[in-house]
Design a protein around this motif. Structure first.
Motif, PDB file in Angstrom:
ATOM      1  N   CYS A   1      41.136  41.251  46.145  1.00  0.00           N
ATOM      2  CA  CYS A   1      41.876  40.029  45.835  1.00  0.00           C
ATOM      3  C   CYS A   1      40.899  38.989  45.296  1.00  0.00           C
ATOM      4  O   CYS A   1      39.872  39.325  44.718  1.00  0.00           O
ATOM      5  CB  CYS A   1      42.625  39.530  47.073  1.00  0.00           C
ATOM      6  SG  CYS A   1      41.564  39.230  48.498  1.00  0.00           S
ATOM      7  N   THR A   2      41.203  37.737  45.515  1.00  0.00           N
ATOM      8  CA  THR A   2      40.382  36.648  44.995  1.00  0.00           C
ATOM      9  C   THR A   2      38.947  36.705  45.531  1.00  0.00           C
ATOM     10  O   THR A   2      38.009  36.382  44.811  1.00  0.00           O
ATOM     11  CB  THR A   2      41.021  35.300  45.387  1.00  0.00           C
ATOM     12  OG1 THR A   2      42.401  35.549  45.683  1.00  0.00           O
ATOM     13  CG2 THR A   2      40.945  34.314  44.264  1.00  0.00           C
ATOM     14  N   SER A   3      38.792  37.139  46.786  1.00  0.00           N
ATOM     15  CA  SER A   3      37.454  37.182  47.376  1.00  0.00           C
ATOM     16  C   SER A   3      36.685  38.448  46.953  1.00  0.00           C
ATOM     17  O   SER A   3      35.555  38.350  46.479  1.00  0.00           O
ATOM     18  CB  SER A   3      37.555  37.114  48.902  1.00  0.00           C
ATOM     19  OG  SER A   3      38.506  38.048  49.377  1.00  0.00           O
ATOM     20  N   GLY A   4      37.314  39.600  47.107  1.00  0.00           N
ATOM     21  CA  GLY A   4      36.607  40.860  46.832  1.00  0.00           C
ATOM     22  C   GLY A   4      36.255  41.037  45.360  1.00  0.00           C
ATOM     23  O   GLY A   4      35.123  41.376  45.018  1.00  0.00           O
ATOM     24  N   HIS A   5      37.240  40.840  44.491  1.00  0.00           N
ATOM     25  CA  HIS A   5      36.980  40.940  43.050  1.00  0.00           C
ATOM     26  C   HIS A   5      36.465  39.605  42.497  1.00  0.00           C
ATOM     27  O   HIS A   5      35.478  39.552  41.771  1.00  0.00           O
ATOM     28  CB  HIS A   5      38.263  41.307  42.293  1.00  0.00           C
ATOM     29  CG  HIS A   5      38.633  42.754  42.379  1.00  0.00           C
ATOM     30  ND1 HIS A   5      37.736  43.763  42.137  1.00  0.00           N
ATOM     31  CD2 HIS A   5      39.819  43.371  42.661  1.00  0.00           C
ATOM     32  CE1 HIS A   5      38.347  44.938  42.272  1.00  0.00           C
ATOM     33  NE2 HIS A   5      39.602  44.728  42.594  1.00  0.00           N
ATOM     34  N   GLY A   6      37.176  38.524  42.822  1.00  0.00           N
ATOM     35  CA  GLY A   6      36.925  37.224  42.180  1.00  0.00           C
ATOM     36  C   GLY A   6      35.580  36.630  42.532  1.00  0.00           C
ATOM     37  O   GLY A   6      34.921  36.031  41.682  1.00  0.00           O
ATOM     38  N   VAL A   7      35.147  36.769  43.780  1.00  0.00           N
ATOM     39  CA  VAL A   7      33.850  36.194  44.169  1.00  0.00           C
ATOM     40  C   VAL A   7      32.786  37.296  44.259  1.00  0.00           C
ATOM     41  O   VAL A   7      31.805  37.288  43.512  1.00  0.00           O
ATOM     42  CB  VAL A   7      33.952  35.421  45.511  1.00  0.00           C
ATOM     43  CG1 VAL A   7      32.576  34.909  45.920  1.00  0.00           C
ATOM     44  CG2 VAL A   7      34.936  34.259  45.386  1.00  0.00           C
ATOM     45  N   CYS A   8      32.994  38.261  45.167  1.00  0.00           N
ATOM     46  CA  CYS A   8      31.953  39.280  45.382  1.00  0.00           C
ATOM     47  C   CYS A   8      31.761  40.158  44.146  1.00  0.00           C
ATOM     48  O   CYS A   8      30.631  40.457  43.757  1.00  0.00           O
ATOM     49  CB  CYS A   8      32.315  40.152  46.579  1.00  0.00           C
ATOM     50  SG  CYS A   8      32.395  39.228  48.123  1.00  0.00           S
ATOM     51  N   GLY A   9      32.877  40.576  43.528  1.00  0.00           N
ATOM     52  CA  GLY A   9      32.786  41.464  42.377  1.00  0.00           C
ATOM     53  C   GLY A   9      32.068  40.793  41.216  1.00  0.00           C
ATOM     54  O   GLY A   9      31.229  41.403  40.546  1.00  0.00           O
ATOM     55  N   LEU A  10      32.392  39.526  40.991  1.00  0.00           N
ATOM     56  CA  LEU A  10      31.733  38.826  39.883  1.00  0.00           C
ATOM     57  C   LEU A  10      30.262  38.573  40.205  1.00  0.00           C
ATOM     58  O   LEU A  10      29.414  38.636  39.318  1.00  0.00           O
ATOM     59  CB  LEU A  10      32.470  37.523  39.550  1.00  0.00           C
ATOM     60  CG  LEU A  10      33.898  37.713  39.010  1.00  0.00           C
ATOM     61  CD1 LEU A  10      34.475  36.388  38.520  1.00  0.00           C
ATOM     62  CD2 LEU A  10      33.952  38.736  37.883  1.00  0.00           C
ATOM     63  N   ALA A  11      29.942  38.337  41.493  1.00  0.00           N
ATOM     64  CA  ALA A  11      28.532  38.161  41.864  1.00  0.00           C
ATOM     65  C   ALA A  11      27.760  39.471  41.732  1.00  0.00           C
ATOM     66  O   ALA A  11      26.548  39.463  41.544  1.00  0.00           O
ATOM     67  CB  ALA A  11      28.412  37.622  43.293  1.00  0.00           C
ATOM     68  N   ARG A  12      28.473  40.605  41.823  1.00  0.00           N
ATOM     69  CA  ARG A  12      27.828  41.905  41.583  1.00  0.00           C
ATOM     70  C   ARG A  12      27.717  42.190  40.090  1.00  0.00           C
ATOM     71  O   ARG A  12      27.159  43.210  39.690  1.00  0.00           O
ATOM     72  CB  ARG A  12      28.636  43.037  42.239  1.00  0.00           C
ATOM     73  CG  ARG A  12      28.557  43.089  43.749  1.00  0.00           C
ATOM     74  CD  ARG A  12      29.167  44.391  44.280  1.00  0.00           C
ATOM     75  NE  ARG A  12      30.583  44.516  43.958  1.00  0.00           N
ATOM     76  CZ  ARG A  12      31.098  45.446  43.145  1.00  0.00           C
ATOM     77  NH1 ARG A  12      30.316  46.332  42.564  1.00  0.00           N
ATOM     78  NH2 ARG A  12      32.389  45.469  42.896  1.00  0.00           N
ATOM     79  N   LEU A  13      28.327  41.336  39.259  1.00  0.00           N
ATOM     80  CA  LEU A  13      28.391  41.519  37.805  1.00  0.00           C
ATOM     81  C   LEU A  13      29.153  42.808  37.462  1.00  0.00           C
ATOM     82  O   LEU A  13      28.783  43.540  36.534  1.00  0.00           O
ATOM     83  CB  LEU A  13      26.990  41.530  37.177  1.00  0.00           C
ATOM     84  CG  LEU A  13      26.130  40.292  37.472  1.00  0.00           C
ATOM     85  CD1 LEU A  13      24.729  40.463  36.886  1.00  0.00           C
ATOM     86  CD2 LEU A  13      26.775  39.031  36.917  1.00  0.00           C
ATOM     87  N   SER A  14      30.225  43.061  38.241  1.00  0.00           N
ATOM     88  CA  SER A  14      31.037  44.261  38.022  1.00  0.00           C
ATOM     89  C   SER A  14      32.091  43.997  36.951  1.00  0.00           C
ATOM     90  O   SER A  14      32.882  43.066  37.061  1.00  0.00           O
ATOM     91  CB  SER A  14      31.717  44.657  39.343  1.00  0.00           C
ATOM     92  OG  SER A  14      32.907  45.374  39.100  1.00  0.00           O
ATOM     93  N   VAL A  15      32.092  44.836  35.925  1.00  0.00           N
ATOM     94  CA  VAL A  15      33.079  44.695  34.844  1.00  0.00           C
ATOM     95  C   VAL A  15      34.480  44.988  35.378  1.00  0.00           C
ATOM     96  O   VAL A  15      35.461  44.337  35.025  1.00  0.00           O
ATOM     97  CB  VAL A  15      32.731  45.634  33.665  1.00  0.00           C
ATOM     98  CG1 VAL A  15      33.800  45.564  32.584  1.00  0.00           C
ATOM     99  CG2 VAL A  15      31.375  45.260  33.086  1.00  0.00           C
ATOM    100  N   ARG A  16      34.547  46.002  36.271  1.00  0.00           N
ATOM    101  CA  ARG A  16      35.822  46.359  36.877  1.00  0.00           C
ATOM    102  C   ARG A  16      36.444  45.152  37.602  1.00  0.00           C
ATOM    103  O   ARG A  16      37.633  44.862  37.464  1.00  0.00           O
ATOM    104  CB  ARG A  16      35.580  47.515  37.864  1.00  0.00           C
ATOM    105  CG  ARG A  16      36.771  47.969  38.650  1.00  0.00           C
ATOM    106  CD  ARG A  16      36.372  49.176  39.517  1.00  0.00           C
ATOM    107  NE  ARG A  16      37.019  49.145  40.815  1.00  0.00           N
ATOM    108  CZ  ARG A  16      38.189  49.736  41.066  1.00  0.00           C
ATOM    109  NH1 ARG A  16      38.817  50.377  40.114  1.00  0.00           N
ATOM    110  NH2 ARG A  16      38.715  49.668  42.261  1.00  0.00           N
ATOM    111  N   SER A  17      35.614  44.419  38.362  1.00  0.00           N
ATOM    112  CA  SER A  17      36.119  43.247  39.071  1.00  0.00           C
ATOM    113  C   SER A  17      36.479  42.123  38.109  1.00  0.00           C
ATOM    114  O   SER A  17      37.426  41.366  38.348  1.00  0.00           O
ATOM    115  CB  SER A  17      35.090  42.754  40.090  1.00  0.00           C
ATOM    116  OG  SER A  17      35.048  43.619  41.199  1.00  0.00           O
TER     117      SER A  17
END
Lengths: 140, 144
Positions: free
Chosen positions: B104-120
């Protein structure tokens, strides 16, 4: 130790949601309403959170070691598939209906708001529904 | 588009965002786990019961945070405009969608973007677009 860390992390997350205004659905909907009276504040939440997390995240990813000397569990999937897209579409639609995503809903429920508690119950039902569908159709 | 300056809170929102960034960093730095709320809650519900105590502790932190703020500072502002049917529908969609989309907003929106994940990034753009469109349709086309 790990349990205490998790509790602290949850607390700080909750404080952040409250301070930022994310735990207020009316404010979230004000951000999602581009065509109306737009409140851009929540873009600042995302920017603040990502800018803060990016260095620790990249560091842990490179090191592959936590401060407790364990191996971090990071998502491995890079696949952009139908599940990801359909799931995100459904989630975003629900977010737009009431202005609640999972974290803020739990915080608002913790603040004792009956409608937020109802939302959390419905959300748990939605997750339960996912578990059923997942078991029945996807891993068959 | 007009900006609603009366509601605009750049500093407290930025500060709150920084706290969220600290929270997800703490969980990753020490526990090595991604603080994605839908994933943490979903893990409690599913049969995958590993780290149950940690998951419950994280969620407990979220739930007691407003009470602590209330005791020390002031009552947190939570305004809910939606009716009961909309709340139930929204909850079901958020629960189902966040699990199906793996975040959701935390897993993809914050953590995923901080991992620089394209999927997120794709997930985040998708759910944000869906949110914008839903509010547009409900408020400006249907006038709900």
């Amino acid at each position: 130790m790990r349990i205490l860390i998790a509790l602290c992390s949850g607390l700080i997350f909750g404080f952040g949601l409250i301070l930022s205004g994310m735990s207020n659905p009316v404010k979230v909907l004000g951000f999602l309403d581009l065509a109306g009276q737009w409140d851009p504040s929540l873009a600042f939440v995302m920017v603040g959170a990502i800018a803060t997390a990016i260095v620790p995240f990249q560091w842990v990813m490179r090191r592959q070691r936590t401060l407790l000397a364990t191996t971090p569990q990071l998502p491995t999937s890079t696949q952009i598939d139908k599940r990801l897209l359909i799931g995100s579409l459904i989630f975003g639609t629900g977010w737009g209906v009431a202005g609640f995503c999972p974290g803020p809903a739990l915080v608002a429920a913790g603040a004792g708001m009956p409608l937020a508690i109802l939302f959390v119950v419905a959300m748990l039902a939605g997750m339960g529904l996912f578990n059923l569908i997942d078991k029945r159709f996807m891993n068959a | 588009m007009t900006i609603d300056w009366s509601q605009f809170t750049p500093w407290s929102s930025l500060a709150g965002g920084i706290l969220i960034g600290i929270s997800v960093s703490v969980l990753l730095l020490w526990n090595g786990r991604i603080a994605g709320i839908s994933g943490v809650v979903g893990g409690i519900l599913s049969r995958n019961r590993n780290e149950l105590a940690e998951r419950i502790a994280f969620i407990a932190g979220l739930i007691i945070a407003p009470g602590l703020v209330w005791m020390i500072l002031e009552r947190p502002t939570v305004q809910i405009d939606s009716g009961i049917p909309a709340i139930i529908l929204a909850g079901l969609l958020v629960g189902l969608g966040s699990r199906l989309g793996s975040g959701c907003t935390s897993g993809h929106g914050v953590c995923g973007l901080a991992r620089l994940s394209v999927r997120s990034l794709v997930a985040t753009l998708t759910f944000m677009a869906a949110g914008f469109i839903t509010v547009y349709v409900l408020r400006h086309l249907l006038g709900v």
